[in-house]
Enzyme design. Structure first.
Site, PDB file in Angstrom:
ATOM      1  CE  LYS A  40      -5.339   6.309  38.255  1.00  0.00           C
ATOM      2  NZ  LYS A  40      -5.205   5.643  39.553  1.00  0.00           N
ATOM      3  CB  SER A  53      -4.954 -24.353  -1.014  1.00  0.00           C
ATOM      4  OG  SER A  53      -4.621 -24.298   0.343  1.00  0.00           O
ATOM      5  CG  HIS A 103      17.857 -16.115  19.710  1.00  0.00           C
ATOM      6  ND1 HIS A 103      18.139 -17.345  20.252  1.00  0.00           N
ATOM      7  CD2 HIS A 103      17.926 -16.258  18.367  1.00  0.00           C
ATOM      8  CE1 HIS A 103      18.401 -18.189  19.272  1.00  0.00           C
ATOM      9  NE2 HIS A 103      18.278 -17.559  18.117  1.00  0.00           N
ATOM     10  N   GLY A 109       2.421   1.336  37.207  1.00  0.00           N
ATOM     11  CA  GLY A 109       3.679   1.763  37.836  1.00  0.00           C
ATOM     12  C   GLY A 109       4.639   2.465  36.894  1.00  0.00           C
ATOM     13  N   GLY A 111      -0.626 -20.930   0.067  1.00  0.00           N
ATOM     14  CA  GLY A 111       0.501 -21.420   0.867  1.00  0.00           C
ATOM     15  C   GLY A 111       1.227 -20.206   1.405  1.00  0.00           C
ATOM     16  NE  ARG A 141      -4.834   9.314  43.131  1.00  0.00           N
ATOM     17  CZ  ARG A 141      -4.348   8.390  43.964  1.00  0.00           C
ATOM     18  NH1 ARG A 141      -3.727   7.335  43.484  1.00  0.00           N
ATOM     19  NH2 ARG A 141      -4.490   8.517  45.260  1.00  0.00           N
ATOM     20  NE  ARG A 190      -7.264  -1.999  36.591  1.00  0.00           N
ATOM     21  CZ  ARG A 190      -5.993  -1.866  36.817  1.00  0.00           C
ATOM     22  NH1 ARG A 190      -5.308  -0.969  36.172  1.00  0.00           N
ATOM     23  NH2 ARG A 190      -5.373  -2.618  37.702  1.00  0.00           N
ATOM     24  CG  MET A 227       3.470   7.140  32.897  1.00  0.00           C
ATOM     25  SD  MET A 227       2.292   7.761  31.732  1.00  0.00           S
ATOM     26  CE  MET A 227       0.870   6.822  32.107  1.00  0.00           C
ATOM     27  CD  GLU A 230       3.482 -23.461  -2.356  1.00  0.00           C
ATOM     28  OE1 GLU A 230       3.705 -23.424  -1.137  1.00  0.00           O
ATOM     29  OE2 GLU A 230       3.519 -24.507  -3.024  1.00  0.00           O
ATOM     30  NE  ARG A 241       2.483 -29.746  -0.584  1.00  0.00           N
ATOM     31  CZ  ARG A 241       3.143 -29.007   0.295  1.00  0.00           C
ATOM     32  NH1 ARG A 241       2.890 -27.728   0.417  1.00  0.00           N
ATOM     33  NH2 ARG A 241       4.047 -29.567   1.081  1.00  0.00           N
ATOM     34  CE1 TYR A 249      -8.880 -25.204   2.835  1.00  0.00           C
ATOM     35  CE2 TYR A 249     -10.570 -24.956   1.143  1.00  0.00           C
ATOM     36  CZ  TYR A 249      -9.284 -25.321   1.521  1.00  0.00           C
ATOM     37  OH  TYR A 249      -8.403 -25.804   0.592  1.00  0.00           O
ATOM     38  CB  CYS A 303      -3.069 -25.262   3.506  1.00  0.00           C
ATOM     39  SG  CYS A 303      -2.028 -25.092   2.057  1.00  0.00           S
ATOM     40  NE  ARG A 354       3.569 -28.964   4.744  1.00  0.00           N
ATOM     41  CZ  ARG A 354       3.022 -28.216   5.701  1.00  0.00           C
ATOM     42  NH1 ARG A 354       2.385 -28.785   6.706  1.00  0.00           N
ATOM     43  NH2 ARG A 354       3.110 -26.909   5.659  1.00  0.00           N
TER      44      ARG A 354
HETATM   45  C1  PEP Z   1       3.030 -23.064   2.413  1.00  0.00           C
HETATM   46  O1  PEP Z   1       4.015 -22.768   1.744  1.00  0.00           O
HETATM   47  O2  PEP Z   1       2.344 -22.235   3.039  1.00  0.00           O
HETATM   48  C2  PEP Z   1       2.596 -24.464   2.532  1.00  0.00           C
HETATM   49  C3  PEP Z   1       1.482 -24.778   3.149  1.00  0.00           C
HETATM   50  O3  PEP Z   1       3.437 -25.402   2.039  1.00  0.00           O
HETATM   51  P1  PEP Z   1       4.751 -25.891   2.811  1.00  0.00           P
HETATM   52  O4  PEP Z   1       4.719 -25.287   4.170  1.00  0.00           O
HETATM   53  O5  PEP Z   1       4.695 -27.363   2.840  1.00  0.00           O
HETATM   54  O6  PEP Z   1       5.819 -25.340   1.933  1.00  0.00           O
HETATM   55 MG    MG Z   2       4.827 -24.263   0.372  1.00  0.00          MG
END
Ligand code: PEP
Ligand code: MG
Length: 902
Positions: A29, A786, A459, A107, A788, A98, A343, A109, A767, A637, A874, A854, A582
């Site tokens: 402000k 890659s 939750h 609202g 995981g 203010r 603002r 403060m 992974e 995979r 990627y 991935c 997969r």
């Molecule tokens: C991962 O573990 O990030 C993965 C891509 O393999 P998955 O989720 O199939 O275990």
């Molecule tokens: Mg995995």
């Protein structure tokens, strides 16, 4: 020297000294009031006490040295500028005090208005206001009320009660029916209340009023509601608030006065125009209290043309200056316009895109800036279906939009009933006061979840977001009675079996079925809306910004897909290949029996027969995918299921065998099966015989898959297509595992591809933490990595990925142990560090090593920025997140100031 610095430290800034870039110091402000002052706009004079002063006060419990003197000096210059003095009985200066923090905390403060009034100056104020006694006494009673409540913690109800008593004695419900004498009486009553609760008279010294009000604003930073709000909005707790002391201007001095709010564009749609509300003869707090109805801002044009024209001029000026949608608060005092706040305004996701596009058209910003001003979360919101609402549908309750989307369905109150009805193909909405882990099955079965308690980290909210399921939480107007299977809302009763609709974006709840409208943005990505030929500002803006993001980004975006249909859709959404196919998903359904035979094979030749039967099926799977991704890389995979997913459940099998034995039936076969399942039973299947371990234990399994992949690629090439398979080995922790698989695979590939020209790469997932830490060794055997990040998070934190989000993450979020689930957004410091180490050491061992990700994080906006920073090639994500990842990959470039262009 240090003491000198403390004394000289600047804690107070006149509005003419600050600017909009000093938000950390002056709060939002204060910084914007200063900016408007310097633009020469009509801002009531004033000054800002810095957030540093507040921090010092909160740390020590007293005002820092030098602050009192600086306030005095600024007050004097304010008095000189206005030609009035605080507390002057004849012509008093009045100020408002203010709060104003770095981030807007609406609202949360405190504010105290009309500081400077006392038993004498109230008379002067009346004279100044042309003998308007009523106005003066009303202002005084408001001061005592606000000051009492805010500064001295006098219970607000006491003041309200006194006001009600005077009104009922007068036989009215309306404050406006009270005259000056009534209000003078009310001031007396308020002063008595003040004395009763504080043991002292209401302070008559204006400077004391001011100091106490400033202190109260400092302290309001730590008020319970402000602390809760900050935790919810993830605003750091140590910023403190600035305090603005501003000359009072009055919108309640008669019909030529008033107050209002305005937006320079429609914050809902982004459309250009004048949007806002005005209330004549009123103060800002009356607008908030909703005592009288506001009128559309345009009507000010009839009431006060000069102020209206001036306001429009200022709005245009502010837009041009801020180069963005601004929201504004203003007051007109007897025909004189005053700007009280501006603002850069909040807006919907659609408006964010539309406005960014318009501002580019208007030459106010460039496309890099437009890209910076939108984000993936907004784009994701625009990809959800929405309700098609007309006047017929009015919400009956509003809760918290906890997980976006629109869902209609039959109301159920228990998890079991949700499962039952969903099994009949019905859409259900699970309604609970709050959910707990026992509701998980019902939440999975339901189309949407509605709770009457709990916030964005309850939750229900956390689990629903994890599942991508619509959820409204904390709709507290709803009274849920689970045993009676009904809820009541707005005087109506909704029974189990009735239909409701919930909007997880706005938090609104409707009775009955509201029709759902598909997302235009998805239709555009699908290719069914041509942005060049339709009159749709949103689609055109999205197209333009996405095209720019694609031109900017360095990261490629692939998709996780294991069917031809998903691959095709992702390609339409802009995927540049498959980053994770997969294959275990191809072993379900009818093929489950073959897999069971393969795993449990005992007799000679049984395994080979199962593999021979699976080979042509797998080849056809891969052919379909390669065709859809013609010319683009496809990472396949090798199979990675926890073993129990393919075996009959142990308990069920044991019961069946026991019952059959009891009946005296021949159970030899079932007993053998039971013995095998017992043998293979694992306490922790996620850490058990899966991934590369399974491939090394079951002879011929990986070999069959490698052959199917190579044969499918060759068959595509023969048909004139270009298949680019990349075979990926899961769950590798040691280079020796990869070397073993690779040796066998290379033999098969060489045999199958011959001179077809097909090239097959072999790489690995990273992974398992050990793989990340030995990436230098593993890179010697891998043509690509890659990450995981799902398993890397699971094993890095030691969190069972299937259990913990529903079980206790809500508590971790509430305690701030993390701000967002590490399964949703990459934990940069821990799991992210493993990624960084593996990327660096992998590339050091094998320069140019191709790196991708991935896990689910590949489509999460913040994580995409991280993967850009780490230098991956990627990201790969589910088809619907491909556009989000494209946008964020472009934003990552403009935000790091790069001009990277692919
Ligand atoms: C991962 O573990 O990030 C993965 C891509 O393999 P998955 O989720 O199939 O275990
Ligand atoms: Mg995995």
């Amino acid at each position: 020297m240090a003491a000198q610095e403390t004394v000289d430290h600047k804690y107070v800034y006149d509005f003419s000294e600050g600017n909009k870039d000093l938000k950390d110091l002056l709060g939002g402000k204060g910084a914007n009031l200063a900016e408007m002052t310097n633009l020469g706009l009509p801002v009531p004079p004033g000054f800002t006490i810095t957030t540093e002063a507040c921090q010092a006060y909160l740390a020590t419990g007293r005002e820092p040295d030098g602050l009192a003197g600086q306030i005095e000096a600024h007050l004097e210059s304010l008095e000189r500028a206005m030609g009035k003095r605080l507390g002057d009985p004849g012509d008093p200066l009045l100020v408002s005090v203010r709060s104003g923090a770095r981030f807007s905390m609406p609202g949360m403060m405190e504010t105290v208005l009309n500081v400077g009034l006392n038993d004498q100056s109230v008379v002067g104020l009346s004279a100044q206001a042309g003998g308007n006694d009523r106005f003066a006494w009303d202002s005084y009673r408001r001061l005592i009320q606000m000051f009492g409540k805010t500064v001295c913690e006098v219970p607000g109800e006491e003041f309200e009660h006194a006001l009600d008593q005077i009104k009922s004695a007068k036989g009215t419900h309306d404050d406006l029916d009270l005259d000056a004498d009534d209000l003078r009486g009310l001031v007396d009553a308020y002063k008595k209340i003040f004395l009763k609760h504080t043991g002292r008279e209401f302070p008559q010294q204006p400077r004391e009023q001011l100091d106490l009000a400033i202190r109260a604003v400092f302290e309001s930073w730590n008020a319970e509601r402000a602390v809760l709000y900050r935790r919810q909005e993830r605003i750091p707790a140590d910023l403190g608030t600035a305090v603005n002391v501003v000359t009072m201007v009055f919108g309640n001095l008669g019909p030529d006065s008033g107050t209002g709010v305005a937006f320079t564009r429609d914050p809902a749609s982004g459309a250009q125009g004048i949007y806002g509300d005005y209330l004549a003869n009123a103060q800002g707090e009356d607008v908030v209290a909703g005592i009288r109805n506001t009128v559309p801002l345009q009507e000010l044009g009839q009431l006060d043309r000069a102020s209206y024209d001036e306001l429009l001029g200022i709005m245009a000026r502010l837009e041009e200056h801020y180069k963005d949608l601004c929201d504004i608060e203003f007051t007109i005092e007897r025909g004189k316009l005053w700007m009280l706040q501006t603002r850069v305004g909040k807006r919907t996701a659609a408006a964010a895109f539309v406005i960014a596009g318009q501002l580019v058209d208007e030459g106010l910003i460039d496309l890099d800036e437009a890209l910076h001003r939108v984000n993936g979360a907004q784009l994701a919101q625009l990809m959800f279906p929405r309700f098609q609402l007309d006047h017929e549908f009015q919400p009956v309750a509003t809760g918290i939009g906890a997980s976006p989307g629109a869902a209609s369905g039959t109301v159920v109150f228990t998890s079991a009933r949700a499962v039952e009805l969903a099994a009949e193909g019905r859409s259900v909405i699970l309604v609970r006061r709050e959910t707990n882990p026992d509701d998980l099955n019902g939440m999975i079965a339901a189309k949407g979840i509605l709770t009457s308690r709990g916030g964005k980290t309850s939750h229900a909210a956390v689990v629903a977001r994890g599942m991508g399921k619509t959820c409204v939480s904390g709709a507290d107007e709803i009274d849920v009675n689970v045993p009676a299977k009904r809820f009541t809302v707005a005087g109506q009763t909704v029974q189990e079996g009735d239909v409701v609709s919930i909007d997880g974006t706005t938090g609104k709840v409707y009775l009955g079925e509201v029709p759902v409208m598909p997302s235009e943005v998805v239709q555009y990505f699908e290719g069914s809306l041509d942005p060049e030929h339709i009159d749709n500002a949103l689609v055109r803006a999205v197209h333009r910004i996405m095209t720019h993001a694609d031109g900017k980004r360095r990261l490629a975006v692939r998709t996780n897909a294991d069917t031809g249909a998903d691959a095709a859709r992702a390609r339409r959404f802009g995927a540049e290949g498959i980053g994770l196919c997969r294959t275990e998903h191809m072993f379900l359904g009818d093929r489950r029996e073959l897999v069971e035979r393969l795993i449990l094979a005992r007799a000679p030749g049984e395994r080979e027969a199962a593999l021979a039967a699976l080979l042509p099926l797998q080849r056809a799977d891969f052919e379909e995918i390669f065709r859809e991704m013609d010319g683009l890389p496809v990472t396949v995979r090798l199979i990675d299921p926890p073993l129990h997913e393919f075996l009959p459940p142990l308990e069920q099998l044991a019961v069946n065998v026991a019952v059959a034995q009891e009946r005296g039936e021949d159970v030899a076969k079932e007993e053998a099966l039971l013995a095998a399942v017992r043998r293979m039973h694992e306490e922790n299947p996620m850490l058990g015989l899966r991934g590369v371990r399974l491939g090394l234990v079951i002879p011929g399994l990986f070999a069959m898959q490698v052959r199917a992949i190579a044969e499918a690629a060759v068959s595509c090439a023969r048909d004139g297509g270009v298949a680019k398979p990349e075979i990926m080995v899961p769950l590798v922790g040691a280079v020796q595992e990869l070397e073993t698989v690779r040796a066998e695979a290379e033999k098969i590939i060489a045999e199958v591809v011959g001179d077809s020209g097909v090239e097959v790469l072999i790489g690995t997932m990273i992974e398992v933490p050990r793989a990340a830490l030995t990436a230098g060794q593993i890179a010697e055997a891998a043509q690509f990595f890659s990450f995981g990040t799902n398993d890397l998070t699971q094993m890095g934190w030691g969190f069972s990925r299937d259990d913990v989000e529903g079980a206790f993450f809500w508590r971790y979020l509430e305690l701030g142990i993390f701000g967002i689930s590490p399964f949703e957004s990459i934990d940069r410091d821990g799991v992210g560090r493993l990624v960084r180490i593996a990327a660096e050491e992998g590339r050091a061992a094998r320069p140019g090593l191709k790196l991708g990700v991935c896990g689910e994080h590949g489509g999460d906006p913040d994580s995409v920025h991280f993967f850009h920073e780490v230098g991956l090639d990627y990201v790969s994500c589910s088809p619907f997140r491909v556009p989000v990842a494209r946008l964020e990959a472009g934003r990552a470039v403009v935000e790091t100031g790069g001009s990277d262009s692919r």
